[in-house]
Design a protein around this motif. Structure first.
Motif, short mmCIF file in Angstrom:
data_model
loop_
_atom_site.label_atom_id
_atom_site.label_comp_id
_atom_site.label_asym_id
_atom_site.label_seq_id
_atom_site.Cartn_x
_atom_site.Cartn_y
_atom_site.Cartn_z
N PRO A 40 14.08 17.60 32.88
CA PRO A 40 14.20 18.99 33.30
C PRO A 40 12.98 19.80 32.82
O PRO A 40 12.44 19.49 31.76
N PRO A 41 12.51 20.78 33.58
CA PRO A 41 13.06 21.29 34.86
C PRO A 41 12.56 20.55 36.09
O PRO A 41 12.84 20.95 37.20
N GLY A 55 16.27 19.31 40.62
CA GLY A 55 15.15 19.84 39.87
C GLY A 55 14.00 20.22 40.79
O GLY A 55 14.08 20.09 42.02
N ALA A 56 12.90 20.69 40.21
CA ALA A 56 11.76 21.14 40.99
C ALA A 56 11.19 20.03 41.88
O ALA A 56 10.85 20.25 43.05
N VAL A 194 11.35 20.06 25.37
CA VAL A 194 11.98 21.30 24.87
C VAL A 194 13.36 21.47 25.49
O VAL A 194 14.34 21.78 24.79
N ALA A 195 13.45 21.27 26.80
CA ALA A 195 14.72 21.47 27.49
C ALA A 195 15.80 20.53 26.96
O ALA A 195 16.93 20.94 26.68
N LEU A 196 15.45 19.25 26.79
CA LEU A 196 16.44 18.27 26.34
C LEU A 196 16.78 18.43 24.85
O LEU A 196 17.94 18.31 24.46
N ALA A 197 15.77 18.71 24.04
CA ALA A 197 16.02 18.90 22.61
C ALA A 197 16.94 20.09 22.38
O ALA A 197 17.83 20.06 21.52
N GLN A 255 9.69 27.46 38.31
CA GLN A 255 10.29 28.63 37.66
C GLN A 255 11.76 28.76 38.05
O GLN A 255 12.61 29.09 37.22
N ARG A 256 12.06 28.49 39.31
CA ARG A 256 13.44 28.59 39.79
C ARG A 256 14.33 27.57 39.07
O ARG A 256 15.46 27.86 38.69
N ASN A 257 13.78 26.37 38.85
CA ASN A 257 14.59 25.32 38.22
C ASN A 257 14.67 25.46 36.71
O ASN A 257 15.60 24.95 36.09
N LEU A 258 13.70 26.15 36.11
CA LEU A 258 13.83 26.50 34.69
C LEU A 258 15.07 27.37 34.50
O LEU A 258 15.87 27.15 33.57
N GLU A 259 15.22 28.36 35.37
CA GLU A 259 16.40 29.24 35.29
C GLU A 259 17.67 28.47 35.62
O GLU A 259 18.71 28.68 34.99
#
Length: 279
Positions: A40-41, A55-56, A194-197, A255-259
């Motif tokens: 992710p993302p 995802g993106a 960062v996302a997974l941690a 950016q859309r998939n970060l959100e």
């Protein structure tokens, strides 16, 4: 008799022309893609449909398929190493995101241009940070990474000759080994890490070191053994990728998939079951 032969010849000519046209338009109406499910993302398993990846990267690939009139399904096929094997053997057509390396060129065609450039970094236990300014500082230490992962050809070659890297199927395992003191560092891309941690509740215990070990282009790839790999499809994929990247669409999707990822995590959706280490 002469007229009959002429009609047959004309019919044969028309058939050949139609066949050629059909071949030029691609021989597959459906393609199957896969990729790294812990990304992710860019890419991750859909909590609502764990057999699929979202995802993106998936959004970009779906859009390309729609513009080409080809349905592209992005499936979860197991850990990152298994996903690559599925494309190598031809059971899956496409990888939705891979760095360019010499070994992969032996079984995949890369669609240019790259749609993202992503930095890979050194992750360490916050309580066991060591001096780091570049690759040389990783020597004499034990690192962790994913099975068959890559950080670009230049770093891969250096790591093979100089570093002690232990491979595991999932990033979750790699981070667990790091926090248990069984490895000194983990190599992984910054944003997915960062996302997974954060999701695993480990982010406060981890730190990334600068500078990145590499910043590599992320490419769409088409397996040599895919029954759908032909000149028309390769050309159309490259054309659409060039158009969409020039328009800045990948960054918008990122950016859309970060959100999207943040919203999913805030809803505390239970993660889908992971496959065992034997894969």
């Amino acid at each position: 008799m002469h007229t009959s032969v002429s009609l047959k010849a004309l019919a044969l000519l028309v058939f050949c022309c139609l066949s050629t046209f059909a071949g030029a338009a691609g021989k597959c109406e459906r393609l199957v893609a896969t990729g790294n499910p812990e990304y992710p993302p860019y890419l991750w398993r859909d909590p609502q449909s764990p057999k699929h990846l979202i995802g993106a990267n998936a959004d970009l690939l779906t859009l390309i398929g729609e513009e080409l009139g080809v349905k592209i399904e992005i499936l979860y096929t197991g850990p990152w190493s298994r996903a690559q094997d599925e494309v190598r053997t031809g059971r899956v057509d496409l990888l939705a995101g891979a760095f360019l390396t010499l070994p992969r060129l032996e079984y995949m065609d890369y669609v240019h241009p790259a749609f993202f450039v992503t930095p890979s970094v050194v992750w360490v236990n916050k309580d066991k940070v060591f001096p780091y300014s570049g690759w040389e500082d990783l020597r004499e230490r034990t690192g962790g990474t994913l099975v068959n992962n890559s950080f670009g050809q230049q770093f891969d070659s250096y790591a093979k000759a100089n570093l002690n890297l232990e491979e595991v199927p999932s990033l979750t395992q790699a981070f667990q080994k790091l926090l248990l003191g069984r490895t000194d560092y983990v190599l992984y891309e910054r944003y997915p890490g960062v996302a997974l941690a954060n999701t695993l509740g480990m982010l406060d215990s981890l730190e990334t070191l600068e500078p990145p070990i590499s910043s590599e282009g992320l490419y769409l790839t088409l397996g040599h053994n895919s029954a759908c790999n032909d000149a028309w499809l390769r050309g159309q994929l490259a054309k659409k990728m060039t158009e969409l990247t020039a328009a800045g669409l990948p960054e918008t999707l990122l950016q859309r998939n970060l959100e999207r990822w943040k919203v999913q995590q805030s809803q505390v959706v239970a993660p889908p079951p992971t496959q065992d280490d034997s894969q």
